[in-house]
Design a protein around this motif. Structure first.
Motif, PDB file in Angstrom:
ATOM      1  N   GLY A 130       8.330  12.061 -17.543  1.00  0.00           N
ATOM      2  CA  GLY A 130       8.673  13.420 -17.128  1.00  0.00           C
ATOM      3  C   GLY A 130       8.269  14.468 -18.136  1.00  0.00           C
ATOM      4  O   GLY A 130       7.949  14.150 -19.274  1.00  0.00           O
ATOM      5  N   HIS A 131       8.299  15.682 -17.681  1.00  0.00           N
ATOM      6  CA  HIS A 131       8.047  16.946 -18.378  1.00  0.00           C
ATOM      7  C   HIS A 131       6.686  17.534 -18.013  1.00  0.00           C
ATOM      8  O   HIS A 131       5.638  16.959 -18.283  1.00  0.00           O
ATOM      9  CB  HIS A 131       8.172  16.857 -19.899  1.00  0.00           C
ATOM     10  CG  HIS A 131       8.321  18.231 -20.489  1.00  0.00           C
ATOM     11  ND1 HIS A 131       9.546  18.840 -20.693  1.00  0.00           N
ATOM     12  CD2 HIS A 131       7.390  19.154 -20.825  1.00  0.00           C
ATOM     13  CE1 HIS A 131       9.350  20.063 -21.162  1.00  0.00           C
ATOM     14  NE2 HIS A 131       8.053  20.278 -21.266  1.00  0.00           N
ATOM     15  N   GLY A 132       6.750  18.656 -17.350  1.00  0.00           N
ATOM     16  CA  GLY A 132       5.531  19.388 -16.999  1.00  0.00           C
ATOM     17  C   GLY A 132       4.779  18.840 -15.797  1.00  0.00           C
ATOM     18  O   GLY A 132       3.697  19.313 -15.458  1.00  0.00           O
ATOM     19  N   LEU A 133       5.364  17.846 -15.123  1.00  0.00           N
ATOM     20  CA  LEU A 133       4.672  17.308 -13.944  1.00  0.00           C
ATOM     21  C   LEU A 133       4.785  18.293 -12.788  1.00  0.00           C
ATOM     22  O   LEU A 133       5.823  18.946 -12.622  1.00  0.00           O
ATOM     23  CB  LEU A 133       5.255  15.947 -13.566  1.00  0.00           C
ATOM     24  CG  LEU A 133       5.053  14.848 -14.616  1.00  0.00           C
ATOM     25  CD1 LEU A 133       5.741  13.555 -14.180  1.00  0.00           C
ATOM     26  CD2 LEU A 133       3.564  14.595 -14.885  1.00  0.00           C
ATOM     27  N   PHE A 140      13.933   9.698 -24.558  1.00  0.00           N
ATOM     28  CA  PHE A 140      12.783  10.538 -24.188  1.00  0.00           C
ATOM     29  C   PHE A 140      11.810  10.528 -25.357  1.00  0.00           C
ATOM     30  O   PHE A 140      12.042  11.155 -26.378  1.00  0.00           O
ATOM     31  CB  PHE A 140      13.267  11.967 -23.885  1.00  0.00           C
ATOM     32  CG  PHE A 140      12.209  12.867 -23.344  1.00  0.00           C
ATOM     33  CD1 PHE A 140      11.620  13.829 -24.147  1.00  0.00           C
ATOM     34  CD2 PHE A 140      11.790  12.761 -22.022  1.00  0.00           C
ATOM     35  CE1 PHE A 140      10.636  14.679 -23.654  1.00  0.00           C
ATOM     36  CE2 PHE A 140      10.813  13.608 -21.515  1.00  0.00           C
ATOM     37  CZ  PHE A 140      10.230  14.553 -22.332  1.00  0.00           C
ATOM     38  N   HIS A 155      16.517  24.743 -14.049  1.00  0.00           N
ATOM     39  CA  HIS A 155      16.009  26.107 -13.893  1.00  0.00           C
ATOM     40  C   HIS A 155      16.541  26.842 -12.677  1.00  0.00           C
ATOM     41  O   HIS A 155      16.317  28.040 -12.520  1.00  0.00           O
ATOM     42  CB  HIS A 155      14.485  26.109 -14.024  1.00  0.00           C
ATOM     43  CG  HIS A 155      14.079  25.599 -15.380  1.00  0.00           C
ATOM     44  ND1 HIS A 155      14.496  26.225 -16.529  1.00  0.00           N
ATOM     45  CD2 HIS A 155      13.422  24.496 -15.754  1.00  0.00           C
ATOM     46  CE1 HIS A 155      14.068  25.528 -17.566  1.00  0.00           C
ATOM     47  NE2 HIS A 155      13.428  24.464 -17.131  1.00  0.00           N
ATOM     48  N   ASN A 158      11.071  12.339 -13.647  1.00  0.00           N
ATOM     49  CA  ASN A 158      12.010  13.453 -13.686  1.00  0.00           C
ATOM     50  C   ASN A 158      11.215  14.748 -13.701  1.00  0.00           C
ATOM     51  O   ASN A 158      10.423  15.001 -14.625  1.00  0.00           O
ATOM     52  CB  ASN A 158      12.930  13.337 -14.907  1.00  0.00           C
ATOM     53  CG  ASN A 158      13.973  12.260 -14.685  1.00  0.00           C
ATOM     54  OD1 ASN A 158      14.834  12.397 -13.812  1.00  0.00           O
ATOM     55  ND2 ASN A 158      13.874  11.169 -15.416  1.00  0.00           N
ATOM     56  N   ILE A 159      11.434  15.531 -12.648  1.00  0.00           N
ATOM     57  CA  ILE A 159      10.639  16.734 -12.416  1.00  0.00           C
ATOM     58  C   ILE A 159      11.571  17.881 -12.026  1.00  0.00           C
ATOM     59  O   ILE A 159      12.443  17.722 -11.175  1.00  0.00           O
ATOM     60  CB  ILE A 159       9.612  16.489 -11.290  1.00  0.00           C
ATOM     61  CG1 ILE A 159       8.743  15.260 -11.612  1.00  0.00           C
ATOM     62  CG2 ILE A 159       8.728  17.731 -11.092  1.00  0.00           C
ATOM     63  CD1 ILE A 159       7.845  14.801 -10.481  1.00  0.00           C
ATOM     64  N   GLY A 160      11.362  19.039 -12.673  1.00  0.00           N
ATOM     65  CA  GLY A 160      12.254  20.152 -12.364  1.00  0.00           C
ATOM     66  C   GLY A 160      11.551  21.482 -12.212  1.00  0.00           C
ATOM     67  O   GLY A 160      11.533  22.082 -11.132  1.00  0.00           O
ATOM     68  N   HIS A 161      10.946  21.929 -13.318  1.00  0.00           N
ATOM     69  CA  HIS A 161      10.393  23.288 -13.336  1.00  0.00           C
ATOM     70  C   HIS A 161       9.443  23.532 -12.162  1.00  0.00           C
ATOM     71  O   HIS A 161       9.549  24.544 -11.452  1.00  0.00           O
ATOM     72  CB  HIS A 161       9.671  23.506 -14.672  1.00  0.00           C
ATOM     73  CG  HIS A 161       9.148  24.889 -14.865  1.00  0.00           C
ATOM     74  ND1 HIS A 161       7.843  25.224 -14.619  1.00  0.00           N
ATOM     75  CD2 HIS A 161       9.767  26.041 -15.252  1.00  0.00           C
ATOM     76  CE1 HIS A 161       7.666  26.501 -14.869  1.00  0.00           C
ATOM     77  NE2 HIS A 161       8.807  27.030 -15.250  1.00  0.00           N
ATOM     78  N   THR A 210      18.965  15.211 -12.387  1.00  0.00           N
ATOM     79  CA  THR A 210      18.854  15.321 -13.841  1.00  0.00           C
ATOM     80  C   THR A 210      19.235  16.719 -14.279  1.00  0.00           C
ATOM     81  O   THR A 210      18.872  17.702 -13.616  1.00  0.00           O
ATOM     82  CB  THR A 210      17.411  14.987 -14.270  1.00  0.00           C
ATOM     83  OG1 THR A 210      17.162  13.608 -13.946  1.00  0.00           O
ATOM     84  CG2 THR A 210      17.205  15.192 -15.766  1.00  0.00           C
ATOM     85  N   ASN A 252      15.312  17.669 -11.628  1.00  0.00           N
ATOM     86  CA  ASN A 252      15.979  18.374 -12.728  1.00  0.00           C
ATOM     87  C   ASN A 252      16.328  19.784 -12.264  1.00  0.00           C
ATOM     88  O   ASN A 252      15.437  20.557 -11.900  1.00  0.00           O
ATOM     89  CB  ASN A 252      15.048  18.423 -13.946  1.00  0.00           C
ATOM     90  CG  ASN A 252      15.730  19.044 -15.160  1.00  0.00           C
ATOM     91  OD1 ASN A 252      16.335  20.112 -15.049  1.00  0.00           O
ATOM     92  ND2 ASN A 252      15.636  18.387 -16.296  1.00  0.00           N
ATOM     93  N   GLU A 283      11.875   7.252 -21.313  1.00  0.00           N
ATOM     94  CA  GLU A 283      11.166   8.228 -20.486  1.00  0.00           C
ATOM     95  C   GLU A 283      10.015   8.761 -21.309  1.00  0.00           C
ATOM     96  O   GLU A 283      10.223   9.371 -22.373  1.00  0.00           O
ATOM     97  CB  GLU A 283      12.084   9.359 -20.037  1.00  0.00           C
ATOM     98  CG  GLU A 283      11.350  10.386 -19.177  1.00  0.00           C
ATOM     99  CD  GLU A 283      12.267  11.422 -18.541  1.00  0.00           C
ATOM    100  OE1 GLU A 283      13.448  11.103 -18.253  1.00  0.00           O
ATOM    101  OE2 GLU A 283      11.807  12.562 -18.348  1.00  0.00           O
ATOM    102  N   GLU A 330      20.781  14.785 -19.591  1.00  0.00           N
ATOM    103  CA  GLU A 330      19.936  14.888 -20.786  1.00  0.00           C
ATOM    104  C   GLU A 330      20.711  15.613 -21.874  1.00  0.00           C
ATOM    105  O   GLU A 330      21.393  16.610 -21.595  1.00  0.00           O
ATOM    106  CB  GLU A 330      18.661  15.674 -20.472  1.00  0.00           C
ATOM    107  CG  GLU A 330      17.744  14.971 -19.517  1.00  0.00           C
ATOM    108  CD  GLU A 330      16.487  15.750 -19.252  1.00  0.00           C
ATOM    109  OE1 GLU A 330      16.510  16.980 -19.337  1.00  0.00           O
ATOM    110  OE2 GLU A 330      15.452  15.123 -18.960  1.00  0.00           O
TER     111      GLU A 330
END
Ligand SMILES: CC(=O)[C@@H](O)[C@H](O)COP(=O)(O)O
Ligand SMILES: NCC(=O)COP(=O)(O)O
Length: 241
Positions: free
Chosen positions: A190-193, A131, A10, A211-214, A41, A7, A151, A70
Motif C-alpha cells: 500500500g501507499h500511493g496506489l 509497514f 482522507h 490498502n488504498i485510500g487517497h 484501514t 483507508n 505491508e 495504523e
C-alpha cells in the motif's frame, strides 16, 4: 482471493478542514464495506490531523469486516490498541512534519522496540503488520520481530517519474513479495496506489491485501464513494484473473 483495505483517513481530512461533523468516516467505512471493502484501514496519527480517537472507538463497534489500525510504535498507541483491540494493527513510521508517510518502518534499526510491540499486541490477539520498504533486510527483521504480516510500501513505485524508474521499483516490490512469502510472512502492500498503477501490484503472485485510500477518496468526488470502491476492487480482481 486478494483483499481490499479501504483507508478512510482522507474522509476525515475533509471533515477536519472545517471542524464540522461531516463527512463522517464512520458512514464512509460502512458504505465501503457494502461496496466490497474487505478491511477498513485508518491511521490514528499522533498529531490527530485526520482520524480522531472517537472515530476509532465508534468504528470498532460498527464494522462488519475488519479494522486495520495504523499507528506509530509508541507507548501511547500500543496502549490505545490494547484497549480498542482491532483485529489488525499496522505499525508505521511517523514524523509530525511529514505530508504523508514517507517510507517504511526501519525494523532492523528499532528491532527491540518493534519486537516488544509485536509481542504485546500479539498476546492480546491482535494481528500485527509492519509497514516496510521492499528490502530483504527489513523482511528478515520483521520475521525475527514476530510479525506475521508485512505491508510493502509502494510509495516509491507510485511516485516514480519515469517508466524506467517505475519498473525498477516494481521489480524491487516483486522480489520483496516473493521473498516475504518464502520466509513465511503474509505480504500486503500500500501507499500511493491508484486506478492506473494498481493492477501490476495486485497481480503479483501471493499478494494478500492492498490498502488504498487517497486515490479512492479523490475518485469518489467524481463517481461517488461506493462506485469508487467497487471500481478499485474490480480492477484488483481483474488483475488476478
Ligand atoms: C502508512 C500509509 O502509507 C498510509 O496508510 C498512511 O495513512 C499515510 O498517512 P496519511 O493517511 O496521513 O497520508
Ligand atoms: N498503508 C497504505 C494505506 O493505508 C493507504 O495509503 P494511500 O492509498 O492513502 O496512499
Amino acid at each position: 482471493m486478494i483483499q481490499l483495505g479501504v483507508n478512510i483517513d482522507h474522509v476525515a481530512t475533509l471533515r477536519q478542514a472545517r471542524g464540522t461533523i461531516y463527512p463522517s468516516p464512520v458512514q464512509a467505512a460502512l458504505m465501503a464495506e457494502s461496496a466490497g471493502a474487505d478491511v477498513i484501514t485508518l491511521h490514528l496519527r499522533e498529531d490527530r490531523r485526520h482520524i480522531q480517537d472517537a472515530d476509532v472507538e465508534i468504528l470498532r463497534q460498527s464494522l462488519q469486516t475488519r479494522m486495520n489500525l495504523e499507528m506509530a510504535v509508541t507507548d501511547e498507541m500500543v496502549q490505545i490498541a490494547l484497549r480498542i483491540r482491532p483485529q489488525d494493527v499496522c505499525l508505521v513510521p511517523e514524523k509530525r512534519e511529514e505530508l504523508t508517510t514517507e517510507g517504511g518502518l526501519d525494523v532492523a534499526a528499532h528491532f527491540a522496540k518493534v519486537r516488544e510491540a509485536c509481542a504485546a499486541l500479539g498476546a492480546a490477539g491482535i494481528r500485527v503488520s509492519l509497514f516496510i520498504d521492499a528490502d530483504r533486510k527489513q523482511l528478515d527483521a520483521s520475521k525475527a520481530a514476530g510479525a506475521p504480516v508485512v505491508e510493502i510500501h509502494t510509495g516509491h513505485y507510485a511516485d516514480a517519474t519515469s517508466r524506467v524508474e517505475q519498473q525498477k521499483e516494481f521489480e524491487r516490490i516483486a522480489d520483496a513479495v516473493a521473498y516475504g512469502q518464502s520466509i513465511g510472512l503474509q505480504v500486503n502492500a500500500g501507499h500511493g496506489l491508484h486506478y492506473h498503477n494498481v493492477q501490476p501490484i495486485a497481480a503479483l503472485p501471493g499478494m494478500a491485501e492492498l490498502n488504498i485510500g487517497h486515490a479512492i477518496v479523490a475518485h469518489a468526488l467524481f463517481v461517488g464513494w461506493e462506485n469508487a470502491v467497487r471500481e478499485m476492487k474490480s480492477l484488483m480482481l481483474a488483475a488476478r484473473s
